[in-house]
Write a protein that holds these residues in place. Structure first.
Motif, PDB file in Angstrom:
ATOM      1  N   GLN A 106       0.830  -1.206   0.000  1.00 31.00           N
ATOM      2  CA  GLN A 106       0.000   0.000   0.000  1.00 31.00           C
ATOM      3  C   GLN A 106       0.869   1.262   0.000  1.00 31.00           C
ATOM      4  O   GLN A 106       0.392   2.353  -0.312  1.00 31.00           O
ATOM      5  CB  GLN A 106      -0.927   0.034   1.234  1.00 31.00           C
ATOM      6  N   SER A 110      -1.398   3.328  -2.330  1.00 24.83           N
ATOM      7  CA  SER A 110      -2.207   4.404  -1.743  1.00 24.83           C
ATOM      8  C   SER A 110      -1.312   5.552  -1.268  1.00 24.83           C
ATOM      9  O   SER A 110      -0.503   5.386  -0.351  1.00 24.83           O
ATOM     10  CB  SER A 110      -3.006   3.856  -0.557  1.00 24.83           C
ATOM     11  N   LYS A 111      -1.492   6.691  -1.906  1.00 23.23           N
ATOM     12  CA  LYS A 111      -0.685   7.851  -1.526  1.00 23.23           C
ATOM     13  C   LYS A 111      -1.021   8.304  -0.105  1.00 23.23           C
ATOM     14  O   LYS A 111      -0.151   8.771   0.626  1.00 23.23           O
ATOM     15  CB  LYS A 111      -0.908   8.994  -2.514  1.00 23.23           C
ATOM     16  N   PHE A 113      -1.974   6.311   2.391  1.00 30.12           N
ATOM     17  CA  PHE A 113      -1.298   5.355   3.279  1.00 30.12           C
ATOM     18  C   PHE A 113       0.166   5.747   3.429  1.00 30.12           C
ATOM     19  O   PHE A 113       0.714   5.784   4.544  1.00 30.12           O
ATOM     20  CB  PHE A 113      -1.421   3.942   2.674  1.00 30.12           C
ATOM     21  N   ASP A 151      -5.790  10.131  -4.762  1.00 23.17           N
ATOM     22  CA  ASP A 151      -5.357   8.909  -4.077  1.00 23.17           C
ATOM     23  C   ASP A 151      -6.073   7.695  -4.670  1.00 23.17           C
ATOM     24  O   ASP A 151      -6.994   7.154  -4.077  1.00 23.17           O
ATOM     25  CB  ASP A 151      -5.653   9.014  -2.575  1.00 23.17           C
ATOM     26  N   GLY A 152      -5.606   7.307  -5.836  1.00 29.06           N
ATOM     27  CA  GLY A 152      -6.202   6.135  -6.485  1.00 29.06           C
ATOM     28  C   GLY A 152      -5.582   5.974  -7.852  1.00 29.06           C
ATOM     29  O   GLY A 152      -4.677   6.732  -8.227  1.00 29.06           O
ATOM     30  N   GLY A 184     -12.312   8.511  -4.548  1.00 25.38           N
ATOM     31  CA  GLY A 184     -11.008   8.532  -3.880  1.00 25.38           C
ATOM     32  C   GLY A 184     -10.773   9.881  -3.232  1.00 25.38           C
ATOM     33  O   GLY A 184     -11.442  10.867  -3.567  1.00 25.38           O
TER      34      GLY A 184
END
Ligand code: AMP
Ligand code: GLY
Length: 424
Positions: A106, A110-111, A113, A151-152, A184
């Protein structure tokens, strides 16, 4: 040993070439691989796995078990976070895997995360706000320039470095109201300045080894003009960063990252890529990737000496043995040739000529396929990576450009300042 590499591009061609240069001969497999990779490895097509569309990882794992694969090496990131995760399923099947578990992959997927991880562990990165709706995002636009990140998954188009408030508001509307990339969050980040550098480490539980650093050139045209691409070239050398800078990067970024993963109760085995910006106040993390960079891998891997296959095999089992590999002195320069229309689109089917004349450089195939007449033709945006080494940066660059010029196809795009810009 039987080794399977996942992926199909120039990075995987370079990884498989490095594995095949190990002192012992190994049986190499690629999933899905490419026509060029097929000269070094058996390309696997697994029943039920229709490439790229409906990957059923369990079928691939079954295939690995039936074929007694000793080591699975993740080239690209996609499978690491697909379904229950490539490394997770390999672990259940008892197959050593070089590539991290889904939970910690992740960091790339995921940015949000990644930013929370960086903050939690006190690792330098740009200040940020995570926004769940347009109102919050607009309220966070307190200065310019400012960086906005969706974020996606956004096919490389999810980051905007905005120089005006209007531009930033437009991006917020496109992403959070029109939902051009789907659902997102949006990260609003302080804009940092300075040269970028890609630092790679082999991470194995509590231990790590920092590898040769590289710099990639992301924009399509000379002088860093035009839109971002997957990378139009790369420069690699141990001399790219002074020892004092590398020590600082290790102390402030690499070590706390490896410790942070353990503190969070997670385990990482694989290459970890730190995308850094060297700001006036020190290095800061722009992004993590849970794999080798592309095109950086094409520049770094020809510099690896020693026994790369055993090195990766041992590390995947939990024994990092830095002494198994060394890095050549000097410089390595990779030039990408891209097809017409890239990066907005790409053009397939243009016949590539001159490959047989390249002598003083390596050619890795990023996006090619063989046509019915047995000729290689373009099959994607980034087509070929031509890579040369030299004692000096200028020698490596001259060689790479001389060899790259021998290869042509209709609509070819290549930058003329790789290894020059940011250095001279
Ligand atoms: P990323 O997808 O997060 O790697 O961002 C893509 C590119 O946008 C980076 O390689 C940088 O050139 C630029 N970028 C990302 N974050 C920042 C930032 N905080 N400040 C300045 N430039 C950034
Ligand atoms: N060179 C950038 C990347 O691999 O993401």
């Amino acid at each position: 040993m039987k080794i399977l590499v996942t992926g199909k591009g120039g990075r995987e061609h370079a990884l498989i070439t490095a594995l095949s240069a190990s002192p012992e001969k190994h049986e190499l497999f690629a999933y899905p691989g490419s026509d060029a990779i097929a000269t070094l490895a058996t390309c696997v097509s697994v029943a039920g796995l229709s490439q790229a569309i409906s990957w059923n990882l369990q079928d691939l794992i079954e295939w690995m078990k039936q074929n007694h694969i000793d080591l699975c090496m993740a080239g690209e990131e996609a499978l690491l976070v697909k379904d229950r995760g490539l490394a997770n399923l390999c672990a259940e099947a008892g197959i050593p895997c070089w590539g991290p578990l889904k939970e910690i992959a992740q960091l790339e997927a995921s940015k949000g995360f990644a930013k929370k991880f960086l903050k939690r562990h006190g690792i330098p990165t740009a200040d940020f706000t995570i926004c769940t709706n347009a109102e919050e995002a607009k309220a966070a636009l307190t200065e310019t320039p400012i960086v906005l990140k969706f974020d996606g998954l956004a096919a490389g188009k999810g980051v905007a470095v905005c120089t005006s408030k209007e531009e930033a508001e437009q991006f917020v509307e496109d992403v959070m109201e029109k939902r051009c990339f789907g659902a997102g969050d949006l990260l609003v980040e302080k804009c940092l300045t300075g040269p970028e550098i890609s630092v790679f480490a082999s991470v194995c539980d509590d231990s790590y080894q920092i590898l040769m650093p590289a710099r990639d050139y992301k924009r399509i045209r000379d002088n860093d003009q035009g839109p971002n691409t997957g990378g139009m070239g790369a420069v690699a050398s141990l001399k790219l960063a002074e020892p004092a800078l590398m020590q600082r990067i290790e102390r402030e970024i690499v070590k706390p990252t490896v410790e942070g993963i353990r503190k969070d109760g997670l385990r990482y085995r694989g290459f970890l890529y730190f995308g850094l910006m060297l700001t006036p106040t020190g290095p800061q993390v722009i992004e993590y990737n849970c794999r080798f960079g592309d095109p950086e891998a094409e520049a770094v891997l020809p510099m690896v000496r020693g026994d790369f296959a055993t090195y990766v095999f041992e590390a995947a089992k939990g024994n990092l043995k830095p002494e198994l590999i060394q890095f050549a002195p000097g410089w390595s320069i990779c030039l990408i040739s891209a097809s017409a229309g890239y990066p907005a689109s790409s053009h397939s089917g243009d016949v590539i000529s001159g490959l047989e004349h390249v002598s003083g450089a390596r050619v890795y195939h990023c996006g090619t396929k063989k046509n019915a007449a047995g000729q290689f033709e373009t099959n994607g945006g980034r087509v070929l990576a031509v890579v040369a080494q030299g004692e000096t940066r200028v020698e490596a660059r001259d060689k790479a450009y001389a060899e790259s010029a021998k290869v042509t196809f209709d609509g070819l795009q290549r930058r003329s300042d790789i290894g020059k810009m940011h250095f001279e």
